[in-house]
Design an enzyme around this catalytic site. Structure first.
Site, PDB file in Angstrom:
ATOM      1  N   ASP A  67       0.812  -1.088  -0.073  1.00  0.00           N
ATOM      2  CA  ASP A  67      -0.075  -0.051   0.109  1.00  0.00           C
ATOM      3  C   ASP A  67       0.894   1.293  -0.027  1.00  0.00           C
ATOM      4  O   ASP A  67       2.028   1.112   0.216  1.00  0.00           O
ATOM      5  CB  ASP A  67      -0.875   0.107   1.064  1.00  0.00           C
ATOM      6  CG  ASP A  67      -0.282  -0.598   2.497  1.00  0.00           C
ATOM      7  OD1 ASP A  67       0.955  -0.426   2.593  1.00  0.00           O
ATOM      8  OD2 ASP A  67      -0.989  -1.151   3.351  1.00  0.00           O
ATOM      9  N   ASN A 136      -6.961  -2.460  14.644  1.00  0.00           N
ATOM     10  CA  ASN A 136      -8.594  -2.539  14.291  1.00  0.00           C
ATOM     11  C   ASN A 136      -8.805  -3.966  13.416  1.00  0.00           C
ATOM     12  O   ASN A 136     -10.005  -4.055  13.043  1.00  0.00           O
ATOM     13  CB  ASN A 136      -9.133  -1.069  13.658  1.00  0.00           C
ATOM     14  CG  ASN A 136      -8.540  -1.048  12.374  1.00  0.00           C
ATOM     15  OD1 ASN A 136      -7.849  -1.730  11.853  1.00  0.00           O
ATOM     16  ND2 ASN A 136      -9.026  -0.005  11.571  1.00  0.00           N
ATOM     17  N   HIS A 138      -7.408  -4.553  10.575  1.00  0.00           N
ATOM     18  CA  HIS A 138      -7.042  -4.204   9.009  1.00  0.00           C
ATOM     19  C   HIS A 138      -5.759  -4.912   8.679  1.00  0.00           C
ATOM     20  O   HIS A 138      -4.967  -5.180   9.187  1.00  0.00           O
ATOM     21  CB  HIS A 138      -7.080  -2.556   8.538  1.00  0.00           C
ATOM     22  CG  HIS A 138      -5.649  -2.002   9.108  1.00  0.00           C
ATOM     23  ND1 HIS A 138      -5.757  -0.497   9.182  1.00  0.00           N
ATOM     24  CD2 HIS A 138      -4.236  -2.486   9.025  1.00  0.00           C
ATOM     25  CE1 HIS A 138      -4.500   0.021   9.420  1.00  0.00           C
ATOM     26  NE2 HIS A 138      -3.641  -1.026   9.455  1.00  0.00           N
ATOM     27  N   GLU A 143      -9.725  -1.684   5.597  1.00  0.00           N
ATOM     28  CA  GLU A 143     -10.292  -1.145   6.826  1.00  0.00           C
ATOM     29  C   GLU A 143     -11.682  -2.116   6.907  1.00  0.00           C
ATOM     30  O   GLU A 143     -12.153  -2.313   6.210  1.00  0.00           O
ATOM     31  CB  GLU A 143     -10.638   0.212   7.031  1.00  0.00           C
ATOM     32  CG  GLU A 143      -9.442   1.366   6.620  1.00  0.00           C
ATOM     33  CD  GLU A 143      -8.672   1.402   8.061  1.00  0.00           C
ATOM     34  OE1 GLU A 143      -8.230   0.307   8.703  1.00  0.00           O
ATOM     35  OE2 GLU A 143      -8.242   2.392   8.346  1.00  0.00           O
TER      36      GLU A 143
END
Ligand code: F6R
Length: 242
Positions: A67, A136, A138, A143
């Site tokens: 990414d 979280n 991801h 996400e």
């Protein structure tokens, strides 16, 4: 999933680098998927050491990063291009033309997403993908959401990711709010996955992941459990045993 428990971050990094070395020994022209962030730093340090000592060779290796932030130039000190260049690439014998990171500052981001996926495919796919996990859940920048993308896509970062990643920026306001990221589908196409989880801040997500018996877009890492060749290296801090 194969789970390897490391005593600490140092051991986790050494085990990860050793597993990468084993893949390189078998296939010197490895297509290696790379992650950024704090977790792989020790692994990259170890790979640099092994390379300097002549134990591993990157001359035929191609790398593909997961990414990049949207809007950051590759020279921006918080861009993932800059991270890869300063943390790993300039210290090993990899050819610049063999390193690939999605472009976050191009005008046509949709085109870039398609081009990145087809480039990976034409290169023969990723042999080994290194992964970290967000607090979280991801994976790359996918996400938590009901829908997860098959291919490389543009994602809006959640407030928790922006907060987590603000440590790599001078001010939280500077953290981009979107990113270009390989999709969950692109990641699952890699032949082998190596997920690294370290540190107390990952305790809660580690527990959630290890207790899952279903997959859900709300915990993107859960899709990794569908992969036939997933190795998790987790240290005792993340497991909550320290
Ligand atoms: C980075 C990436 C992210 C990180 C994750 C964990 O390229 O894809 O998914 O792996 O945010 O980051 P750290 O390792 O900093 O906790």
């Amino acid at each position: 999933m194969k789970v390897i428990i490391a005593e600490d971050y140092d051991e986790l990094s050494k085990i990860a680098a050793q597993l990468i070395k084993e893949e390189l020994d078998v296939k010197p022209a490895l297509n290696l998927g790379l992650a950024t962030g704090g977790t792989p730093l020790g692994t990259y340090k170890e790979l640099i050491r092994l390379n300097k000592e002549g134990e591993i060779d990157f001359s035929q290796v191609k790398t593909f990063n997961l990414d990049e932030y949207v809007g950051l130039d590759s020279k921006h000190p918080s861009s993932y291009s800059y991270y890869m260049e300063s943390i790993l690439f300039r210290h090993i014998n990899i050819k610049e033309e063999n390193t690939h990171i999605p472009k976050g500052n191009t005008k046509n981001l949709e085109e870039e997403c398609k081009a990145y996926d087809s480039y990976i495919e034409r290169a023969g796919g990723i042999d080994l993908q290194i992964l970290g996990i967000g607090s979280n859940g991801h994976i790359a920048f996918n996400e938590p959401a009901d829908q997860q993308s098959l291919g490389t896509t543009i994602v809006n970062l959640t407030p928790s990711t922006i907060k987590d990643n603000s440590r790599f920026f001078e001010r939280i306001e500077e953290v981009p709010t979107s990113a270009i990221s390989m999709g969950i589908g692109s990641i699952l196409k890699a032949r082998k996955l190596l997920l690294l989880i370290s540190g107390k801040s990952k305790r809660e997500i580690t527990k959630r992941l290890l207790e899952l018996d279903y997959v859900t877009g709300q915990l993107p890492a859960s899709f990794l459990l569908l992969h036939q060749d997933l190795t998790l290296i987790v240290d005792r801090d993340a497991l909550g045993e320290n």
